[in-house]
Write a protein that holds these residues in place. Structure first.
Motif, mmCIF file in Angstrom:
data_model
loop_
_atom_site.group_PDB
_atom_site.id
_atom_site.type_symbol
_atom_site.label_atom_id
_atom_site.label_comp_id
_atom_site.label_asym_id
_atom_site.label_seq_id
_atom_site.Cartn_x
_atom_site.Cartn_y
_atom_site.Cartn_z
ATOM 1 N N GLU A 1 -13.550 4.817 2.184
ATOM 2 C CA GLU A 1 -12.617 3.985 2.943
ATOM 3 C C GLU A 1 -11.280 4.688 3.102
ATOM 4 O O GLU A 1 -10.678 4.701 4.181
ATOM 5 N N THR A 2 -10.817 5.314 2.024
ATOM 6 C CA THR A 2 -9.550 6.046 2.077
ATOM 7 C C THR A 2 -9.645 7.231 3.027
ATOM 8 O O THR A 2 -8.734 7.481 3.822
ATOM 9 N N ALA A 3 -10.754 7.966 2.957
ATOM 10 C CA ALA A 3 -10.925 9.130 3.829
ATOM 11 C C ALA A 3 -10.897 8.717 5.300
ATOM 12 O O ALA A 3 -10.259 9.372 6.122
ATOM 13 N N ARG A 4 -11.565 7.632 5.630
ATOM 14 C CA ARG A 4 -11.583 7.155 7.018
ATOM 15 C C ARG A 4 -10.180 6.803 7.487
ATOM 16 O O ARG A 4 -9.775 7.160 8.600
ATOM 17 N N TYR A 5 -9.455 6.096 6.634
ATOM 18 C CA TYR A 5 -8.095 5.697 6.995
ATOM 19 C C TYR A 5 -7.196 6.914 7.194
ATOM 20 O O TYR A 5 -6.426 6.979 8.170
ATOM 21 N N LEU A 6 -7.298 7.900 6.303
ATOM 22 C CA LEU A 6 -6.444 9.078 6.401
ATOM 23 C C LEU A 6 -6.724 9.870 7.677
ATOM 24 O O LEU A 6 -5.797 10.376 8.321
ATOM 25 N N MET B 1 0.842 -1.200 0.000
ATOM 26 C CA MET B 1 0.000 0.000 0.000
ATOM 27 C C MET B 1 0.875 1.247 0.000
ATOM 28 O O MET B 1 1.969 1.240 0.566
ATOM 29 N N LYS B 2 0.394 2.278 -0.602
ATOM 30 C CA LYS B 2 1.156 3.516 -0.722
ATOM 31 C C LYS B 2 1.517 4.082 0.654
ATOM 32 O O LYS B 2 0.674 4.151 1.552
ATOM 33 N N ALA B 3 2.785 4.470 0.810
ATOM 34 C CA ALA B 3 3.219 5.112 2.055
ATOM 35 C C ALA B 3 2.640 6.519 2.112
ATOM 36 O O ALA B 3 2.694 7.268 1.128
ATOM 37 N N ILE B 4 2.069 6.856 3.252
ATOM 38 C CA ILE B 4 1.389 8.139 3.410
ATOM 39 C C ILE B 4 2.056 8.956 4.511
ATOM 40 O O ILE B 4 2.283 8.460 5.619
ATOM 41 N N ASP B 5 2.394 10.200 4.184
ATOM 42 C CA ASP B 5 2.821 11.160 5.202
ATOM 43 C C ASP B 5 1.627 12.077 5.443
ATOM 44 O O ASP B 5 1.281 12.908 4.601
ATOM 45 N N THR B 6 0.964 11.892 6.580
ATOM 46 C CA THR B 6 -0.279 12.640 6.829
ATOM 47 C C THR B 6 -0.046 14.141 6.929
ATOM 48 O O THR B 6 -0.984 14.925 6.746
ATOM 49 N N ASP B 7 1.176 14.547 7.176
ATOM 50 C CA ASP B 7 1.453 15.985 7.227
ATOM 51 C C ASP B 7 1.269 16.640 5.864
ATOM 52 O O ASP B 7 1.073 17.852 5.774
ATOM 53 N N ASP B 8 1.289 15.836 4.807
ATOM 54 C CA ASP B 8 1.082 16.373 3.461
ATOM 55 C C ASP B 8 -0.335 16.927 3.292
ATOM 56 O O ASP B 8 -0.586 17.730 2.385
ATOM 57 N N PHE B 9 -1.261 16.495 4.138
ATOM 58 C CA PHE B 9 -2.651 16.929 4.016
ATOM 59 C C PHE B 9 -2.951 18.158 4.873
ATOM 60 O O PHE B 9 -4.048 18.698 4.817
ATOM 61 N N ARG B 10 -1.973 18.572 5.653
ATOM 62 C CA ARG B 10 -2.160 19.738 6.524
ATOM 63 C C ARG B 10 -2.019 21.026 5.714
ATOM 64 O O ARG B 10 -1.144 21.145 4.862
ATOM 65 N N VAL B 11 -2.884 21.984 6.012
ATOM 66 C CA VAL B 11 -2.833 23.277 5.326
ATOM 67 C C VAL B 11 -1.722 24.111 5.955
ATOM 68 O O VAL B 11 -1.803 24.509 7.114
ATOM 69 N N LYS B 12 -0.682 24.358 5.181
ATOM 70 C CA LYS B 12 0.464 25.136 5.668
ATOM 71 C C LYS B 12 0.551 26.491 4.964
ATOM 72 O O LYS B 12 0.906 27.493 5.560
ATOM 73 N N ASP B 13 0.252 26.473 3.676
ATOM 74 C CA ASP B 13 0.316 27.701 2.878
ATOM 75 C C ASP B 13 -1.088 28.058 2.412
ATOM 76 O O ASP B 13 -2.071 27.638 3.008
ATOM 77 N N VAL C 1 -7.143 -1.384 2.431
ATOM 78 C CA VAL C 1 -7.272 -0.088 3.099
ATOM 79 C C VAL C 1 -8.131 -0.231 4.351
ATOM 80 O O VAL C 1 -7.815 0.316 5.406
ATOM 81 N N HIS C 2 -9.211 -1.007 4.240
ATOM 82 C CA HIS C 2 -10.080 -1.234 5.399
ATOM 83 C C HIS C 2 -9.331 -1.958 6.510
ATOM 84 O O HIS C 2 -9.496 -1.646 7.698
ATOM 85 N N SER C 3 -8.486 -2.919 6.128
ATOM 86 C CA SER C 3 -7.686 -3.643 7.123
ATOM 87 C C SER C 3 -6.745 -2.699 7.860
ATOM 88 O O SER C 3 -6.590 -2.783 9.089
ATOM 89 N N GLU C 4 -6.119 -1.782 7.129
ATOM 90 C CA GLU C 4 -5.215 -0.811 7.761
ATOM 91 C C GLU C 4 -5.994 0.154 8.650
ATOM 92 O O GLU C 4 -5.502 0.582 9.700
ATOM 93 N N LEU C 5 -7.208 0.502 8.223
ATOM 94 C CA LEU C 5 -8.055 1.356 9.056
ATOM 95 C C LEU C 5 -8.358 0.674 10.388
ATOM 96 O O LEU C 5 -8.279 1.298 11.449
ATOM 97 N N MET D 1 -4.423 4.818 -3.447
ATOM 98 C CA MET D 1 -3.701 4.218 -2.321
ATOM 99 C C MET D 1 -2.854 3.027 -2.754
ATOM 100 O O MET D 1 -2.153 2.422 -1.933
ATOM 101 N N GLU D 2 -2.934 2.679 -4.044
ATOM 102 C CA GLU D 2 -2.167 1.547 -4.589
ATOM 103 C C GLU D 2 -2.452 0.275 -3.797
ATOM 104 O O GLU D 2 -1.551 -0.530 -3.506
ATOM 105 N N ALA D 3 -3.707 0.104 -3.427
ATOM 106 C CA ALA D 3 -4.121 -1.070 -2.658
ATOM 107 C C ALA D 3 -5.611 -1.283 -2.869
ATOM 108 O O ALA D 3 -6.347 -0.357 -3.223
ATOM 109 N N SER D 4 -6.057 -2.504 -2.622
ATOM 110 C CA SER D 4 -7.482 -2.797 -2.717
ATOM 111 C C SER D 4 -8.225 -2.131 -1.572
ATOM 112 O O SER D 4 -7.633 -1.773 -0.542
ATOM 113 N N GLU D 5 -9.527 -1.975 -1.752
ATOM 114 C CA GLU D 5 -10.349 -1.396 -0.692
ATOM 115 C C GLU D 5 -10.302 -2.269 0.561
ATOM 116 O O GLU D 5 -10.334 -1.757 1.687
#
Length: 293
Positions: free
Chosen positions: A249-254, A1-13, A33-37, A26-30
């Motif tokens: 599913e992706t939104a919940r995991y993120l 599954m795609k490596a995610i840096d959650t700080d990338d989603f933070r509003v900085k600018d 993603v649900h399992s990781e959630l 996410m380069e993974a099946s749903e």
């Protein structure tokens, strides 16, 4: 599954709502993603138990998004593995007559989490600079001094409210509340499909209201005011995170991963030390219980 840096989603600018993605691969099946959630939700639940024992911090999670963006189901899935005593969820609807007798932040103040607990705001104080911008007549219900008509609403009222919200969040952050603010960023086409599913599936018909279509007609206005509010109130002590929400599913995991990745860095969130007398006599206590008849 795609490596995610959650700080990338933070509003900085400067946040441009039209350039922010509503879907990521996410380069993974749903199923994956649900399992990781599930794993992340379980770790969050254990961390909350530790926070409850530590009794020093509380956590406020604010969820905002257009209708059908998935707030309700996200809350159910992300927090389902929490001890029930550790999390409270508040859905802020149209203010009651009692709530309108106070300032607009009052009902949010009294819903803030106790130390050691989480509070989830399903819609939040930000409705007061979103829906009231689209429908400024709602401001009149607050019976503010000097404002009896929409035409009398001063242009700087919204800037004042942004400042008040920043001060509110800074105050609670300085007193031990960790603040997360998530905008579930949904595309207009995905909202259309979700509304159609509510109409096409009989068991989901109850979720649909004609007002959903009325509000959809104000889509561009909401996008404009979301962008303005987020840019005016994303601060280090209370950041906004823009979560692509076209895939639920992706939104919940993120969201779950963002909360966990941040909280795990608090080195002072740990269980209190066990009383020395208990440690010294632990075998005695075990023996007494084991030998009970």
């Amino acid at each position: 599954m795609k490596a995610i840096d959650t700080d990338d989603f933070r509003v900085k600018d400067n946040f441009d709502i039209h350039k922010a993605p509503t879907l990521i691969d996410m380069e993974a099946s749903e199923k994956k993603v649900h399992s990781e959630l599930k794993k992340t939700s379980r770790k969050l639940g254990k961390l909350q138990d530790k926070m409850y024992a530590n009794n020093r911090y509380s956590v406020l999670v604010c969820l905002q998004g257009m209708d059908t963006s998935g707030k309700d189901s996200l809350i159910r899935e992300v927090f389902r593995r929490f001890n029930a005593r550790g999390v409270n969820v508040y859905s802020f609807k149209t203010p009651s007559s009692a709530e309108l007798e106070h300032d607009y932040l009052w009902r949010h103040y009294i819903a803030l989490p106790e130390k050691g607990k989480f509070a989830v705001f399903n819609r939040s104080h930000y409705e007061n600079v979103l829906i009231t911008r689209v429908h400024p007549e709602f401001i009149l219900n607050e019976n503010l001094p000097g404002i009896s008509t929409v035409e009398e609403i001063p242009e700087n009222l919204w800037e004042q409210r942004y400042e008040q919200m920043n001060n509110f969040e800074k105050h609670i952050a300085q007193n031990g509340t960790i603040v997360f603010k998530f905008f579930l960023h949904l595309s207009k086409e995905e909202q259309r499909q979700r509304l159609l599913r509510r109409l096409n599936k009989e068991e989901h018909n109850w979720k649909f209201a004609p007002s959903d279509l009325d509000e959809r007609g104000f889509w561009d206005d909401y996008q404009k005011y979301y962008e303005e509010a987020i840019n005016s109130t994303s601060k280090k002590h209370a950041p906004w995170y823009i979560i692509p929400a076209d895939n639920k599913e992706t939104a919940r995991y993120l969201v779950a991963k963002t909360i966990f990745d941040h909280l795990k860095n608090y080195e002072d969130i740990k269980e209190p030390a066990v009383n020395e007398a208990v440690l010294e006599n632990i075998n005695l206590y075990k023996s007494k219980l084991q030998n009970e008849k």
